[in-house]
Design a protein around this motif. Structure first.
Motif, short mmCIF file in Angstrom:
data_model
loop_
_atom_site.label_atom_id
_atom_site.label_comp_id
_atom_site.label_asym_id
_atom_site.label_seq_id
_atom_site.Cartn_x
_atom_site.Cartn_y
_atom_site.Cartn_z
N LEU A 110 156.16 -4.71 14.40
CA LEU A 110 157.41 -3.96 14.30
C LEU A 110 158.55 -4.95 14.16
CD1 LEU A 110 159.07 -1.30 14.48
CD2 LEU A 110 159.28 -1.78 16.95
N LEU A 111 159.37 -4.79 13.11
CA LEU A 111 160.55 -5.63 12.92
C LEU A 111 161.72 -5.00 13.65
CD1 LEU A 111 161.97 -8.01 11.50
CD2 LEU A 111 162.39 -6.46 9.57
N ALA A 112 162.22 -5.69 14.67
CA ALA A 112 163.34 -5.18 15.47
C ALA A 112 164.51 -6.16 15.51
CB ALA A 112 162.86 -4.88 16.90
N LEU A 113 164.41 -7.25 14.74
CA LEU A 113 165.44 -8.28 14.73
C LEU A 113 165.90 -8.54 13.30
CD1 LEU A 113 163.78 -10.75 17.26
CD2 LEU A 113 165.81 -9.33 17.67
N PRO A 114 167.13 -9.01 13.12
CA PRO A 114 167.67 -9.21 11.77
C PRO A 114 166.83 -10.19 10.95
CG PRO A 114 169.44 -9.29 13.39
CD PRO A 114 168.15 -9.27 14.16
N LEU A 115 166.69 -9.90 9.66
CA LEU A 115 165.87 -10.73 8.78
C LEU A 115 166.49 -12.08 8.48
CD1 LEU A 115 164.48 -8.19 6.17
CD2 LEU A 115 163.13 -9.77 7.55
N HIS A 116 167.80 -12.19 8.58
CA HIS A 116 168.42 -13.46 8.23
C HIS A 116 168.39 -14.46 9.39
CE1 HIS A 116 171.61 -10.76 9.66
NE2 HIS A 116 172.20 -11.83 10.16
N TYR A 117 167.71 -14.10 10.48
CA TYR A 117 167.43 -15.04 11.56
C TYR A 117 165.93 -15.32 11.60
CZ TYR A 117 172.17 -14.30 13.25
OH TYR A 117 173.53 -14.24 13.36
N VAL A 118 165.57 -16.49 12.12
CA VAL A 118 164.18 -16.92 12.02
C VAL A 118 163.24 -15.98 12.78
CG1 VAL A 118 164.19 -18.46 14.04
CG2 VAL A 118 162.70 -18.97 12.08
N ALA A 119 163.69 -15.38 13.87
CA ALA A 119 162.80 -14.48 14.62
C ALA A 119 162.41 -13.27 13.80
CB ALA A 119 163.47 -14.05 15.92
N GLY A 120 163.35 -12.74 13.01
CA GLY A 120 163.03 -11.63 12.14
C GLY A 120 162.16 -12.06 10.98
N LEU A 121 162.50 -13.18 10.34
CA LEU A 121 161.71 -13.69 9.23
C LEU A 121 160.28 -13.99 9.66
CD1 LEU A 121 161.97 -14.76 6.20
CD2 LEU A 121 162.01 -17.02 7.27
N ALA A 122 160.12 -14.54 10.86
CA ALA A 122 158.78 -14.89 11.35
C ALA A 122 157.90 -13.66 11.51
CB ALA A 122 158.89 -15.64 12.68
N VAL A 123 158.49 -12.53 11.91
CA VAL A 123 157.71 -11.29 12.00
C VAL A 123 157.14 -10.93 10.63
CG1 VAL A 123 157.91 -8.79 12.34
CG2 VAL A 123 158.85 -10.36 14.04
N VAL A 124 157.97 -11.05 9.60
CA VAL A 124 157.52 -10.72 8.24
C VAL A 124 156.45 -11.70 7.78
CG1 VAL A 124 158.23 -10.39 5.84
CG2 VAL A 124 159.76 -9.71 7.70
N SER A 125 156.66 -12.99 7.99
CA SER A 125 155.69 -13.99 7.52
C SER A 125 154.35 -13.83 8.23
CB SER A 125 156.23 -15.41 7.71
OG SER A 125 156.40 -15.73 9.08
N ARG A 126 154.37 -13.48 9.50
CA ARG A 126 153.10 -13.28 10.22
C ARG A 126 152.35 -12.09 9.67
NH1 ARG A 126 156.53 -13.90 15.67
NH2 ARG A 126 156.61 -16.20 15.79
N ALA A 127 153.06 -11.00 9.37
CA ALA A 127 152.40 -9.83 8.78
C ALA A 127 151.86 -10.15 7.40
CB ALA A 127 153.38 -8.66 8.72
N VAL A 128 152.64 -10.90 6.60
CA VAL A 128 152.20 -11.30 5.26
C VAL A 128 150.92 -12.11 5.34
CG1 VAL A 128 152.74 -12.80 3.30
CG2 VAL A 128 154.46 -11.21 4.15
N LEU A 129 150.93 -13.13 6.17
CA LEU A 129 149.80 -14.06 6.22
C LEU A 129 148.56 -13.46 6.88
CD1 LEU A 129 151.92 -17.21 7.04
CD2 LEU A 129 150.62 -16.82 4.94
N ALA A 130 148.76 -12.49 7.76
CA ALA A 130 147.61 -11.82 8.40
C ALA A 130 147.13 -10.63 7.58
CB ALA A 130 147.98 -11.36 9.81
N GLY A 131 147.94 -10.18 6.62
CA GLY A 131 147.56 -9.02 5.84
C GLY A 131 147.61 -7.74 6.64
N THR A 132 148.52 -7.67 7.61
CA THR A 132 148.61 -6.49 8.47
C THR A 132 149.88 -5.70 8.17
OG1 THR A 132 149.60 -7.91 10.18
CG2 THR A 132 147.24 -7.48 10.34
N ALA A 133 150.01 -4.54 8.80
CA ALA A 133 151.13 -3.64 8.51
C ALA A 133 152.42 -4.17 9.12
CB ALA A 133 150.84 -2.25 9.05
N LEU A 134 153.52 -3.84 8.45
CA LEU A 134 154.87 -4.15 8.94
C LEU A 134 155.69 -2.88 8.88
CD1 LEU A 134 157.18 -6.16 9.74
CD2 LEU A 134 157.60 -6.39 7.27
#
Length: 426
Positions: A110-134
């Motif tokens: 679940l993305l609950a933090l702004p994307l232009h900060y690393v904590a938000g971006l990291a959520v997206v990259s982890r989902a991308v690399l794991a192939g899981t839902a976001l």
């Protein structure tokens, strides 16, 4: 997959899905690096052809000056106003995601933090690399317990529709099943505190197999409350320069090393460390280096290191304890006091909900201790606690009691605004 339930949220969900696709391409080398920046007020269209309907809080750019191998650029000014553009290599982001998965398992995010900060971006990259839902909250709106609970339900429904993922191992995967797949999210302490104050928030939090909490120190009372309620909180420490958190509950993730110099300054090493600051070679040289910390390890591969601005101690067993920042000393009348120690004393009070302690310029003393806080505690009660736990000179002299302390868009304390507001009272 990232969805929102109503038409008003579709544009935001589409924008997040676009970021996921662009970041995936950058990570596998088929697309350029992405730089996600906070959109100016009233922005409608971002550069690089990214459509951002009015109200979308970010713009995606493709920087031409990023070093080779860069997948993402995080633009930050922090709480001190010093602008930086941190280049995150594809391999660094991959290493960060892999280490996170090794520690807490793979899962749906679940993305609950702004994307232009690393904590938000990291959520997206982890989902991308794991192939899981976001699934994303509608980050155009104020964070609320109701919105988090609703987004958690959508995440659970989305996760149940996904095929079981082979990487779902570790602490998260151990609790996974076809009916209860692992759910993961990342929050900051103020979001956690708000959720813990509501039964609905607690119920939503307990549906996760891991709730990462970082971006600042979590008050002991908040952490204790979460533990008592059975919320699976994992305290994280890191920064944009380390692709986000790389120390979990005081322990370095796999592949991460910690070094502390004679002055107590913390350095973090490993494959997750950023390339450096774009356009700022002097600051890059000050904070980044590649070397082996132990000359006896002649056959060891050189390691990338980042020198933080934090002070810390390694406790027995290798647990990292952060004691404050290099620059958090307040010099008042020639006596130096630690803002971190003062804040810790104040946050230990159950009647204080949140607080910021900053140095405030003073015509006679040079600096004085400033405090902005919310809660039911009185100034006298706070003074008594600080005097007892720290010292008399550490007692805040300029104080504002408010409903909410000033915060940046990533929910971190806004120290510049705090200093400005307190200075007006001197």
């Amino acid at each position: 997959m990232s969805v929102l339930p109503d038409d008003a949220g579709h544009a935001f969900a589409d924008a997040v899905a676009d970021v996921r696709a662009r970041l995936a391409a950058a990570l596998d080398g088929t697309g350029p690096a992405v730089e996600i920046v906070e959109a100016p007020a009233g922005s409608i269209t971002g550069t690089a052809g990214t459509s951002t309907e009015a109200g979308i809080p970010f713009v995606v750019e493709h920087p031409e000056d990023a070093p080779e191998g860069t997948a993402a650029v995080i633009r930050t000014s922090g709480s001190t106003g010093m602008p930086k553009r941190t280049a995150l290599g594809a391999e660094a982001l991959k290493a960060s995601a892999a280490a996170t998965s090794q520690r807490i398992g793979s899962g749906h995010w679940l993305l609950a933090l702004p994307l232009h900060y690393v904590a938000g971006l990291a959520v997206v990259s982890r989902a991308v690399l794991a192939g899981t839902a976001l699934v994303t909250m509608d980050l155009r709106s104020r964070f609320t317990v109701e919105a988090f609970a609703e987004a958690t339900e959508r995440l659970a429904q989305t996760a149940r529709s996904q095929p079981a993922h082979p990487q779902a191992t570790g602490s998260a995967g151990a609790n996974a099943s076809s009916s209860h797949p692992p759910l993961l999210t990342s929050l900051v302490p103020t979001q956690l505190r708000r959720l813990l104050e509501s039964p609905q928030g607690v119920e939503a939090l307990k549906r996760y197999t891991a709730v990462l909490v970082g971006g600042g120190a979590t008050p002991p009372a908040t952490l204790q409350r979460a533990r008592e309620l059975g919320v699976p909180v994992v305290l994280t420490y890191g920064s944009a320069e380390t692709c986000g958190g790389c120390v979990y509950d005081g322990k370095p993730l796999p592949g991460v090393s910690i070094s502390i110099d004679s002055a107590g300054r913390v350095s973090l090493g490993g494959p997750q460390v950023a390339t450096g600051y774009i356009g700022d070679p002097e600051r890059t040289e000050q904070h980044f280096a590649t070397y082996s910390p132990d000359p006896r390890l002649k056959h060891a591969q050189p390691m990338r290191w980042y020198a933080t601005d934090d002070l810390g101690t390694l406790l027995p067993g290798g647990t990292l304890q952060i004691r404050g920042r290099v620059d958090d000393v307040i010099n008042t009348g020639g006596v130096k006091v630690s803002a971190a120690r003062i804040l810790a004393a104040i946050e230990s009070m159950p009647s204080v909900r949140e607080a910021i302690v900053v140095p405030v310029p003073h015509p006679e003393w040079g600096q004085t201790v400033g405090l902005i806080y919310s809660g039911d505690a009185t100034e006298d009660e706070i003074a008594t606690v600080v005097r007892r736990q720290v010292s008399a000179v550490a007692v805040p002299r300029v104080v504002i009691q408010t409903d909410a302390v000033p915060r940046l868009s990533n929910h971190k304390p806004d120290r510049q605004t705090a200093v400005s507001r307190l200075s007006a009272l001197v």
